[in-house]
Scaffold this active site. Structure first.
Site, PDB file in Angstrom:
ATOM      1  N   TYR A 144       1.748  47.316  99.160  1.00  3.15           N
ATOM      2  CA  TYR A 144       1.148  47.379  97.998  1.00  3.15           C
ATOM      3  C   TYR A 144       0.950  48.882  97.536  1.00  3.15           C
ATOM      4  O   TYR A 144       1.007  49.719  98.496  1.00  3.15           O
ATOM      5  CB  TYR A 144      -0.137  46.604  97.998  1.00  3.15           C
ATOM      6  CG  TYR A 144      -1.377  47.350  98.832  1.00  3.15           C
ATOM      7  CD1 TYR A 144      -1.439  47.218  99.970  1.00  3.15           C
ATOM      8  CD2 TYR A 144      -2.373  47.995  98.028  1.00  3.15           C
ATOM      9  CE1 TYR A 144      -2.539  47.560 100.782  1.00  3.15           C
ATOM     10  CE2 TYR A 144      -3.509  48.405  98.658  1.00  3.15           C
ATOM     11  CZ  TYR A 144      -3.515  48.384  99.898  1.00  3.15           C
ATOM     12  OH  TYR A 144      -4.802  49.110 100.554  1.00  3.15           O
ATOM     13  N   TYR A 148       2.982  43.895  96.566  1.00  9.39           N
ATOM     14  CA  TYR A 148       4.479  43.098  96.702  1.00  9.39           C
ATOM     15  C   TYR A 148       4.352  42.504  97.753  1.00  9.39           C
ATOM     16  O   TYR A 148       4.859  43.024  98.885  1.00  9.39           O
ATOM     17  CB  TYR A 148       5.484  44.503  96.579  1.00  9.39           C
ATOM     18  CG  TYR A 148       5.493  45.128  95.199  1.00  9.39           C
ATOM     19  CD1 TYR A 148       6.775  44.582  94.293  1.00  9.39           C
ATOM     20  CD2 TYR A 148       4.828  45.941  94.763  1.00  9.39           C
ATOM     21  CE1 TYR A 148       6.910  45.028  93.007  1.00  9.39           C
ATOM     22  CE2 TYR A 148       5.153  46.460  93.613  1.00  9.39           C
ATOM     23  CZ  TYR A 148       5.844  46.053  92.714  1.00  9.39           C
ATOM     24  OH  TYR A 148       6.135  46.681  91.408  1.00  9.39           O
ATOM     25  N   ARG A 186     -10.118  38.768  95.086  1.00  8.43           N
ATOM     26  CA  ARG A 186      -9.127  39.719  94.445  1.00  8.43           C
ATOM     27  C   ARG A 186      -8.345  38.588  93.456  1.00  8.43           C
ATOM     28  O   ARG A 186      -7.576  37.653  93.842  1.00  8.43           O
ATOM     29  CB  ARG A 186      -7.934  40.010  95.449  1.00  8.43           C
ATOM     30  CG  ARG A 186      -8.389  40.977  96.402  1.00  8.43           C
ATOM     31  CD  ARG A 186      -8.515  42.418  96.168  1.00  8.43           C
ATOM     32  NE  ARG A 186      -8.983  43.403  97.185  1.00  8.43           N
ATOM     33  CZ  ARG A 186     -10.242  43.516  97.475  1.00  8.43           C
ATOM     34  NH1 ARG A 186     -11.273  43.018  96.959  1.00  8.43           N
ATOM     35  NH2 ARG A 186     -10.413  44.385  98.887  1.00  8.43           N
ATOM     36  N   GLY A 196     -25.736  51.700  95.404  1.00 12.98           N
ATOM     37  CA  GLY A 196     -25.949  51.861  96.841  1.00 12.98           C
ATOM     38  C   GLY A 196     -25.950  50.454  97.390  1.00 12.98           C
ATOM     39  O   GLY A 196     -25.407  49.413  96.753  1.00 12.98           O
ATOM     40  N   GLY A 243     -15.253  49.309 101.397  1.00 12.75           N
ATOM     41  CA  GLY A 243     -16.113  47.914 101.665  1.00 12.75           C
ATOM     42  C   GLY A 243     -15.673  47.538 103.174  1.00 12.75           C
ATOM     43  O   GLY A 243     -16.587  46.781 103.731  1.00 12.75           O
ATOM     44  N   ASP A 244     -14.585  47.665 103.409  1.00 14.65           N
ATOM     45  CA  ASP A 244     -13.994  47.048 104.772  1.00 14.65           C
ATOM     46  C   ASP A 244     -14.824  47.998 106.069  1.00 14.65           C
ATOM     47  O   ASP A 244     -15.186  47.594 106.869  1.00 14.65           O
ATOM     48  CB  ASP A 244     -12.333  47.057 105.195  1.00 14.65           C
ATOM     49  CG  ASP A 244     -11.825  46.368 103.991  1.00 14.65           C
ATOM     50  OD1 ASP A 244     -12.600  45.231 103.466  1.00 14.65           O
ATOM     51  OD2 ASP A 244     -10.760  46.956 103.434  1.00 14.65           O
TER      52      ASP A 244
HETATM   53  O1  KDG Z   1     -10.285  46.243 100.941  1.00 10.45           O
HETATM   54  C1  KDG Z   1      -9.066  47.117 100.851  1.00 10.45           C
HETATM   55  C2  KDG Z   1      -8.027  46.278 100.789  1.00 10.45           C
HETATM   56  O2  KDG Z   1      -8.088  45.323  99.669  1.00 10.45           O
HETATM   57  C3  KDG Z   1      -6.527  46.686 100.897  1.00 10.45           C
HETATM   58  O3  KDG Z   1      -6.204  47.263 101.944  1.00 10.45           O
HETATM   59  C4  KDG Z   1      -5.590  45.775 100.506  1.00 10.45           C
HETATM   60  O4  KDG Z   1      -6.051  43.728 101.821  1.00 10.45           O
HETATM   61  C5  KDG Z   1      -5.940  44.238 100.629  1.00 10.45           C
HETATM   62  C6  KDG Z   1      -5.954  43.370  99.873  1.00 10.45           C
HETATM   63  O5  KDG Z   1      -5.539  42.296 100.027  1.00 10.45           O
HETATM   64  O6  KDG Z   1      -6.217  43.836  98.700  1.00 10.45           O
END
Ligand code: KDG
Length: 314
Positions: free
Chosen positions: A92, A109, A168, A231, A257-258
């Site tokens: 991506y 992609y 997503r 925050g 976030g991860d």
């Molecule tokens: O949290 C980061 C991720 O969004 C990025 O690394 C890509 O895993 C991913 C995704 O599926 O969006």
């Protein structure tokens, strides 16, 4: 005492991050990184003192080898990553600061990729039950039917579960499907990491107190609620803690976030106080935001402490 063991499953990806901000059509140089939400989580939990294993598939190609060698170098157990002979490793691109300043857009992609061919046969129930925590995300639930089944199989055998909702929308056929599938997974979740946008999709509300109310009836005991520049608020066994965001330059928020989830879960599992785990996790996320790439700036516990000390009293 031995380190807690965490397990995750999902699609590691190659990230091509625009060197310059602005629309991708005008970007000529890209920087390559190893990424993918669950891989990022594993790296963060190793940095904060846990052992981490990723169940995944990559292609038999240079990018697949890149991912496995990189994650091994970061201390992640890669013995459960399968090289899939049928499909390529997913990639991506990251478009930065456009059209919204300080935000990034991800262009995938990855359809039909090796990672999306993850399936229940990749999940061994005896392996899953040997881990202290299974971490799942909304991404693995979205990428394919077989990956979704793999997550639900793992959920059946996990001792404890954390989930980052990570919705997503580009990966889901509809918001309704995202809602239905993620709420089904939530029935096994003890630690939930989410934000106002995802909460609006899942529960139709976006304030912390409203989300807590919506969670009644689910087994969630710990809610990590990310509010961006406002925050993070944490509810842990009925007590509420708050950590403001630290002021730092924003290069690319992707992956922050991860880092937050991985750092928080690792310290929490290791028995540190919820507030210490929260502060350290926000420090880790801030450092990730300030660079391109999801994993390179995830600090060690010691470096997160140095960060927090430097910010104290500012
Ligand atoms: O949290 C980061 C991720 O969004 C990025 O690394 C890509 O895993 C991913 C995704 O599926 O969006």
């Amino acid at each position: 005492m031995s380190s807690p063991k965490v397990l995750s499953l999902g699609e590691p990806l190659i990230q091509l991050n625009a060197i310059n901000p602005g629309p991708l059509r005008h970007v000529t140089l890209f920087e390559k990184h190893v990424a993918g939400s669950e891989a990022n989580f594993c790296v963060a939990s190793v940095r904060f003192g846990c052992e981490a294993t990723l169940i995944a598939r990559v292609g038999v190609d240079e990018f697949g080898h890149n991912i496995v060698e990189w994650l091994r170098g970061k201390g992640v157990d890669v013995s459960r990553i399968v090289f899939d002979p049928i499909a390529p490793t997913g990639v991506y691109f990251v478009q930065r600061h456009y059209p919204v300043p300080y935000k990034s857009e991800l262009v995938y992609y990855r359809k039909g990729s090796a990672g999306s061919r993850l399936n229940p046969d990749d999940v061994d129930e005896r392996v899953v039950s040997g881990y202290d925590l299974l971490h799942i995300t909304g991404i693995t639930l979205a990428i394919s039917e077989s990956a979704r089944l793999a997550v639900f199989k793992a959920l059946k055998h996990a001792k404890r579960v954390s989930m980052d909702t990570n919705i997503r929308l580009k990966l889901w056929p509809s918001k309704e499907e995202a809602r239905e599938v993620i709420l089904r997974a939530l029935e096994r979740v003890e630690i939930l990491i989410t934000d106002p946008d995802d909460a609006a999709v899942l529960f139709g509300v976006s304030k912390f107190e409203e989300v807590l109310t919506a969670l009644k009836g689910y087994p969630v005991r710990t809610l990590v609620f990310k509010r961006g520049t406002k925050g993070v608020v944490l509810s842990c066994d009925g007590k509420v803690y708050e950590q403001r965001a630290f002021d730092a330059p924003v290069e690319d928020p992707t992956g922050a976030g991860d880092a937050l989830s991985g750092a928080f879960c690792a310290l929490y599992l290791r028995g540190f106080s919820p507030l210490y785990a929260l502060k350290s996790a926000v420090a880790a996320a801030t450092l990730v935001v300030s660079v391109r790439g999801d994993q390179e700036a995830i600090p060690s516990q010691e470096d997160a402490e140095r960060f927090l000390k430097a910010f104290e009293g500012r």
